[in-house]
Design a protein around this motif. Sequence first.
Motif, mmCIF file in Angstrom:
data_model
loop_
_atom_site.group_PDB
_atom_site.id
_atom_site.type_symbol
_atom_site.label_atom_id
_atom_site.label_comp_id
_atom_site.label_asym_id
_atom_site.label_seq_id
_atom_site.Cartn_x
_atom_site.Cartn_y
_atom_site.Cartn_z
ATOM 1 N N VAL A 64 0.829 -1.198 0.000
ATOM 2 C CA VAL A 64 0.000 0.000 0.000
ATOM 3 C C VAL A 64 0.869 1.255 0.000
ATOM 4 O O VAL A 64 0.584 2.232 -0.711
ATOM 5 N N GLU A 65 1.935 1.255 0.763
ATOM 6 C CA GLU A 65 2.819 2.422 0.829
ATOM 7 C C GLU A 65 3.512 2.680 -0.502
ATOM 8 O O GLU A 65 3.877 3.816 -0.813
ATOM 9 N N GLN A 66 3.710 1.631 -1.307
ATOM 10 C CA GLN A 66 4.304 1.828 -2.626
ATOM 11 C C GLN A 66 3.376 2.619 -3.542
ATOM 12 O O GLN A 66 3.829 3.309 -4.458
ATOM 13 N N VAL A 67 2.088 2.530 -3.297
ATOM 14 C CA VAL A 67 1.122 3.303 -4.080
ATOM 15 C C VAL A 67 0.988 4.712 -3.515
ATOM 16 O O VAL A 67 0.927 5.690 -4.261
ATOM 17 N N ASP A 68 0.924 4.824 -2.190
ATOM 18 C CA ASP A 68 0.788 6.129 -1.530
ATOM 19 C C ASP A 68 1.455 6.028 -0.164
ATOM 20 O O ASP A 68 0.948 5.350 0.731
ATOM 21 N N LYS A 69 2.579 6.710 -0.004
ATOM 22 C CA LYS A 69 3.350 6.611 1.250
ATOM 23 C C LYS A 69 2.605 7.196 2.440
ATOM 24 O O LYS A 69 2.933 6.898 3.597
#
Length: 665
Positions: A652-657
């Motif tokens: 998920v963080e790779q899409v939006d940190k």
Amino acid sequence: METLLKDIRYGLRMIAKSPGFTVIAVLALALGIGANSAIFSVVNAVLLQALPYERQEQLVYIWGTNVKRSTNRNAASYPDFADFRDQNHVFEHMAAYTQSVAILTGIDAPEQLSGASASGDLFAVLGARPAQGRAFTPADEQPDSPRVAVLSYGLWQRRFAADPKLIGQQITLDGVSRTVIGIMPQGFAFPLEAQKTEYWIPINPKTETNMERGAHYLSVIARLKPGVDLQQAQAEMDTIARRLEQQYPDRNAGRGVSLISMYENVVGNIRPVLLILLGAVGFVLLIACANVANLLLARAASRQREIAIRTALGANRARIIRQLLTESILLSLIGGFLGLLLALWGMDLLMAVIPADLPRVREIGLDARVLGFTMLVSLLTGVIFGLAPALQASKPDLNESLKEGGRGTSEGIRRNRVRSLLVVSQVALSLVLLVGAGLLIRSFKQLQDVNPGIDPRRVLTAVIALPDAKYHEEAQMAAFFQQALQRAAVVPGLEAVGVVSPLPLSGDMAQNLLTVEGRPPLNPGERLITNTRIISPDYFRAIGIPLVRGRLISEQDTKDAPRVVVINETLARKYFPGEEPLGKRIEVTAADNNMAEIVGIVGDVKHRSLDDEAGPESYFSYQQIPASYMTLVARSRSEDPASLAAGLRQAVEQVDKDQPLSDIR
């Protein structure tokens, strides 16, 4: 007083002279008293403590009722709430709220917070005042008003280091800059639910998306005017409800109003369970008392000569009874002290097994009232189990007792009669507990045997709530979840992953009106209702819902493709009796009022609770009807689904940190 002290000293010596007897008696009492203290701590917190609001007896919940569906706890729409507020003459203040989530960004790591969106009169209704700053008011609901927020004491301490200069500063919630105008006092909790509330923001009627009269999502509370009782208020609200039903027959037909005191709303459903549980542990204590009374009767047989000598020397019967009761009460007080330690030690265990959604669960603890209860129970216990042996032992046959080895026949008969009565009482109480336990085990087994329609084994869930300010376009929401699922699919150890809104058995429901293409209009007041779910294609495999016939939603069911829907067996059976639903087209209010073709039928799922029948369900693709609040559902190949958490969080963080995962289970 001097005589009492002598009795206590003598009683302690007698207890010390029989260590085996003392240990057995004290342990039996400690278990009974400890169990009662532990359960009473729950009863005290949930049922007996006053709600932490000013003049709580004036606070009421206003719920909608539905004659067609026989329900009496429906939420309200904002237009209905506004009419209730403007047309009544029986309430000082009225407010509406709904629980919400928001992502706090701009300081350290982002965090998803649980909060509430509320109308401006919320704090006035509760009579609550911030420890610092001010609460928001109806003026803060206006569209042109600055965006403001009130924070909980815990959040202020945890994320802002209790900064006294925070009032007037800006924080970012869901990408929206808001001015902190108040900090609530420590211990303030609203709503009174298991989920903690860490912020409160005003509802803005002009910017809220659910402002239609048919969108029922608000809880409504109000404060009665002085001198107005619940019956008077109910009568006026009934009149208003009938007026709204005539004005808006398409949305309010069959809808009424039910007023429930806030206290009853909080504890009404759980009260019978807690009282039954308190009664059960009370029986356990009575059984312990009977056990100890039998021990005392046996011990009295060995003390006949001692009591006879004391009687011969001039001690009257009342003096003997007082001495023996003193010893009994000393035993029970020692048992009560040990029981309190057991209750304190067992509190962590008790909190672990108590359902997380129990009202006021965070207030459970050992306070002065629980200590007083334990002391009172200990004293009463000492009297209860000590009285019969004391009365029996205080009437010795002096001739027989003073003879060397003498034993009175009549005394033996009387003692055996008392023992028999105690044994019968123990058996009766034990039988009641045994039957109750058997019924509980049977109910538990029946719940275990219920097919929930899903396979929760090896499944991990986590909530993703996209902030409106950053993801206000539907295409942005769909793109985020598509990318997040693609990255999550390669997490090591993962078998299947999908998203859903709302999650089964989460307590959240999304009910909408349904229309079948080609059918004549329904009569006024008649409705077809479906619970709608927004899902990704692999959701059914991730959570274990079987396909009955047709096909599931696929990656090809995009925004530009024809609208499709998958329904459950109950919807097919209820709304298409004797027909084949596949290929038919339905319209659902949540689906932009566009017709969708039924392409598949899946098994029923217990979405509300295990003892509720499954209702009509319809599943739509998240790409065709995007949602900002979704639950990630991941099935692990191993028996430890928690091992997926780190990989899913990273995906998920790779899409939006700035997008956290929350409520991971």
